[in-house]
Design a protein around this motif. Structure first.
Motif, mmCIF file in Angstrom:
data_model
loop_
_atom_site.group_PDB
_atom_site.id
_atom_site.type_symbol
_atom_site.label_atom_id
_atom_site.label_comp_id
_atom_site.label_asym_id
_atom_site.label_seq_id
_atom_site.Cartn_x
_atom_site.Cartn_y
_atom_site.Cartn_z
ATOM 1 N N LYS A 113 3.709 4.329 35.031
ATOM 2 C CA LYS A 113 2.903 5.484 35.447
ATOM 3 C C LYS A 113 3.745 6.683 35.864
ATOM 4 N N ASP A 114 4.989 6.443 36.284
ATOM 5 C CA ASP A 114 5.818 7.566 36.731
ATOM 6 C C ASP A 114 6.697 8.150 35.624
ATOM 7 N N GLN A 115 6.569 7.672 34.391
ATOM 8 C CA GLN A 115 7.436 8.151 33.315
ATOM 9 C C GLN A 115 7.373 9.673 33.133
ATOM 10 N N PRO A 116 6.186 10.304 33.098
ATOM 11 C CA PRO A 116 6.173 11.766 32.931
ATOM 12 C C PRO A 116 6.891 12.505 34.071
ATOM 13 N N ALA A 117 6.704 12.036 35.296
ATOM 14 C CA ALA A 117 7.365 12.678 36.434
ATOM 15 C C ALA A 117 8.873 12.441 36.385
ATOM 16 N N LEU A 118 9.279 11.256 35.971
ATOM 17 C CA LEU A 118 10.699 10.954 35.827
ATOM 18 C C LEU A 118 11.322 11.846 34.767
ATOM 19 N N LYS A 119 10.661 11.981 33.631
ATOM 20 C CA LYS A 119 11.171 12.842 32.558
ATOM 21 C C LYS A 119 11.332 14.271 33.050
ATOM 22 N N ALA A 120 10.325 14.774 33.748
ATOM 23 C CA ALA A 120 10.380 16.143 34.273
ATOM 24 C C ALA A 120 11.542 16.303 35.262
ATOM 25 N N ALA A 121 11.735 15.317 36.125
ATOM 26 C CA ALA A 121 12.819 15.387 37.116
ATOM 27 C C ALA A 121 14.185 15.365 36.438
ATOM 28 N N LEU A 122 14.360 14.497 35.438
ATOM 29 C CA LEU A 122 15.643 14.425 34.736
ATOM 30 C C LEU A 122 15.898 15.670 33.896
ATOM 31 N N ASP A 123 14.851 16.201 33.265
ATOM 32 C CA ASP A 123 15.010 17.443 32.498
ATOM 33 C C ASP A 123 15.428 18.587 33.416
ATOM 34 N N ALA A 124 14.808 18.659 34.593
ATOM 35 C CA ALA A 124 15.148 19.717 35.553
ATOM 36 C C ALA A 124 16.592 19.551 36.034
ATOM 37 N N TRP A 125 16.986 18.314 36.353
ATOM 38 C CA TRP A 125 18.362 18.066 36.793
ATOM 39 C C TRP A 125 19.344 18.488 35.702
ATOM 40 N N PHE A 126 19.095 18.069 34.468
ATOM 41 C CA PHE A 126 19.983 18.399 33.356
ATOM 42 C C PHE A 126 20.117 19.913 33.194
ATOM 43 N N ASP A 127 18.989 20.611 33.189
ATOM 44 C CA ASP A 127 19.025 22.070 33.003
ATOM 45 C C ASP A 127 19.775 22.769 34.132
ATOM 46 N N GLU A 128 19.568 22.325 35.362
ATOM 47 C CA GLU A 128 20.252 22.934 36.499
ATOM 48 C C GLU A 128 21.759 22.677 36.445
ATOM 49 N N VAL A 129 22.139 21.463 36.135
ATOM 50 C CA VAL A 129 23.560 21.118 36.091
ATOM 51 C C VAL A 129 24.240 21.836 34.936
ATOM 52 N N ARG A 130 23.562 21.916 33.811
ATOM 53 C CA ARG A 130 24.141 22.596 32.644
ATOM 54 C C ARG A 130 24.444 24.054 32.955
#
Length: 107
Positions: A20-37
């Motif tokens: 059930k948390d997959q969409p929220a996990l994806k959003a969190a990881l995408d945000a982390w990746f974009d910020e770090v990049r």
């Protein structure tokens, strides 16, 4: 910063299919990746300014809390070269079973 490798994030999210948390996990990881990049870290203090909850394990190892601390991401950082290597990603519970200083990708 150059993040190696985004595929690790995608594969982790794909493996969580049906949770059930997959969409929220994806959003969190995408945000982390974009910020770090987009980041230009020169020192671990630069990381702490942006991620106050990050744990500086060694001069090169940093643990990031993902999705409200439900997940942990262990990264090796070469500040001089501007590279972040994703070494491990898992649940907070699984994190308690590893040594963040020694873990390598694929373990």
């Amino acid at each position: 910063m150059r993040v190696i490798a985004r595929r690790t994030l995608r594969e982790f999210v794909a493996a969580r299919a049906g949770h059930k948390d997959q969409p929220a996990l994806k959003a969190a990881l995408d945000a982390w990746f974009d910020e770090v990049r987009r980041a230009h870290w020169r020192y671990s203090a630069d990381v702490k300014r942006r991620y106050a909850s990050a744990s500086i394990v060694t001069a090169e190892r940093i643990v990031f809390n993902i999705k409200g601390n439900d997940y942990r991401l262990v990264a090796a950082v070469d500040f001089e070269k501007g590279i972040v290597w994703i070494k491990w990603l898992g649940t907070h519970k699984d994190y308690d079973r590893i040594d963040a200083r020694e873990i390598e990708h694929g373990e």
